[in-house]
Design an enzyme around this catalytic site. Structure first.
Site, PDB file in Angstrom:
ATOM      1  N   CYS A  18       0.827  -1.215   0.000  1.00  0.00           N
ATOM      2  CA  CYS A  18       0.000   0.000   0.000  1.00  0.00           C
ATOM      3  C   CYS A  18       0.857   1.259   0.000  1.00  0.00           C
ATOM      4  O   CYS A  18       1.201   1.805   1.051  1.00  0.00           O
ATOM      5  CB  CYS A  18      -0.959   0.027   1.174  1.00  0.00           C
ATOM      6  N   CYS A  73      -6.509   2.180  -2.853  1.00  0.00           N
ATOM      7  CA  CYS A  73      -5.817   2.642  -1.660  1.00  0.00           C
ATOM      8  C   CYS A  73      -6.772   3.541  -0.881  1.00  0.00           C
ATOM      9  O   CYS A  73      -7.087   4.641  -1.329  1.00  0.00           O
ATOM     10  CB  CYS A  73      -4.563   3.418  -2.057  1.00  0.00           C
TER      11      CYS A  73
END
Length: 436
Positions: free
Chosen positions: A160, A373
């Protein structure tokens, strides 16, 4: 112990469990095994919130025995190597295990040698990382008394890519609540050239940066950490042209003012020059660890030149061994390494294995590089970046059912999704093999 399986999966993380669960749901597969040494499975996306003091760390963990499907054989062992020409995986304790089909999904490993000093510093004192110990992160943030709060990341791929800045936005908000913000410079130093690769999201994040008065530093390649002197050392990712900066040479502390291709919202913090390296003095440091494929993967014949499992970007099938698939963080896929990406990759891998067994051909399903995200920008606010291989913004139409009509803008409903909705979907849908 049995030493041959129809489908052998390496990794009991999000990817491995989802593949096993979805194969088992088809009721044709009884002969599936997962190699996984860990006894605990973590929902790591919530660690951002743990590090900000707004989520219980204990709720991110479940025993691996509860998560691995009962119909799959759990081999609690470490994979140590491959012999793909003989359809064999070697393990630490269980010896050689053979397979008809192999799924490689062990996740990432951390290589602190890539940033000297960081391994000794991380999770101690004022150096923290949500990736390794989010509870320590929260201790650092709540005990911070002012100075330079430096948020940074290595130039390797990481889980991420937005996570190093999410915790910064939350920390900045906490600094305001605790009364230390007026004595604090918040800095985000990254090897990248923009705040985020999707332009619709970047526009919102730059507004957040302005609101929170954050100093951005681009082209900053983290190369070392000196925990004793509290200095993060950087090399510049592009040459500094004459007139673009003011630098006092030597080892003394100096002002380093770069043009806006290097910096945005300049702050005069302590900077030290040493040869080609620039040191930023910090009073707290948050970073992600340098990430690579696990050693047994990186040293195998399965990887490309960059050290990631060499797969087709649309099918996740290995480019040289047709009965091997890889997905998740270890696969050489040019998209963000997130659980959301895995959510879209799994059905394609499962479909391809299913059709290979039945017809000796892969299917027509294609992975477009989807990843997402959830970018928390404050307590109670979030934007949701969903994008494909080309960084096109592709929001899920289902968000409109939540009355979110533009997920590139901050919204409290997206925060609720992050804190409550996504953990529920993870444990009760994704881990159970349901498509979400």
């Amino acid at each position: 112990m049995k030493s041959h399986y129809q489908v052998l999966i390496i990794g009991g993380g999000t990817a491995g469990i989802m593949v096993a669960s979805q194969l088992i749901k088809q009721k044709r597969y009884k002969d599936i095994a997962i190699i996984e040494p860990a006894s605990t499975h973590y929902y790591q996306p919530a660690w951002t919130l743990v590090g900000a003091g707004t989520y219980d760390y204990e709720k991110t963990a479940k025993p691996m025995s509860e998560v691995i499907p009962k119909q799959a054989k759990w081999i609690m062992d470490k994979a140590t190597g491959f012999d793909p020409d003989k359809n064999t995986v070697h393990t630490s304790v269980s010896g050689a295990i053979t397979y008809d089909y192999l799924v490689v999904a062990p996740g990432l490993a951390y290589d602190f040698s890539l940033v000297p000093g960081l391994g000794e510093a991380i999770d101690k004192g004022v150096v923290c990382s949500n990736y390794t110990d989010p509870q320590h992160t929260w201790n650092v943030i709540k005990n911070f008394k002012g100075g330079t709060a430096l948020f940074t990341q290595p130039t390797t791929p990481i889980k991420c890519g937005g996570a190093p800045q999410k915790i910064m936005y939350l920390a900045e908000s906490h600094f305001r609540k605790s009364g230390v913000r007026k004595n604090t410079d918040v800095i985000f130093a990254t090897g990248g050239t923009v705040i985020f690769g999707v332009k619709e999201i970047a526009k919102t994040l730059m507004q957040v940066v302005d609101r929170k008065d954050i100093n951005l530093r681009f082209h900053h390649k983290l190369v070392a950490v000196d925990a004793e002197k509290q200095i993060a050392w950087y090399e510049m990712g592009k040459e500094i042209t004459a007139g673009g900066c003011v630098v006092i040479t030597g080892n003394q502390e100096s002002e380093l003012k770069l043009d806006e291709s290097f910096q945005y919202n300049y702050k005069n913090v302590k900077v030290i020059k040493d040869g080609d390296r620039y040191g930023i003095h910090y009073d707290m440091l948050h970073t992600a660890p340098p990430s690579v494929a696990p050693k047994f993967v990186k040293e195998s014949s399965l990887v490309n030149d960059a050290g990631w499992v060499d797969v087709n970007h649309q099918t996740m099938q290995h480019n040289r061994y047709s009965n091997i698939f890889s997905l998740g963080d270890v696969a050489a896929l040019p998209t963000a390494k997130t659980g959301a990406a895995i959510r879209k990759q799994v059905p394609i891998v499962v479909d391809n294995i299913d059709l290979l067994i039945k017809t000796n051909h892969t299917g027509n399903m294609v992975y477009n590089g989807y990843s997402s995200c959830p970018l928390v920008t404050d307590y109670g606010k979030m934007v949701l970046a969903e994008f494909d291989y080309n960084n096109n913004f592709i929001p899920d139409p289902k968000l409109k059912q939540m009355l979110v009509f533009d997920s590139s803008k901050e919204h409290w409903r997206l925060w609720m999704l992050k804190k409550y909705g996504l953990p529920y979907l993870y444990w009760n849908k994704m881990m159970k093999g349901k498509n979400v």
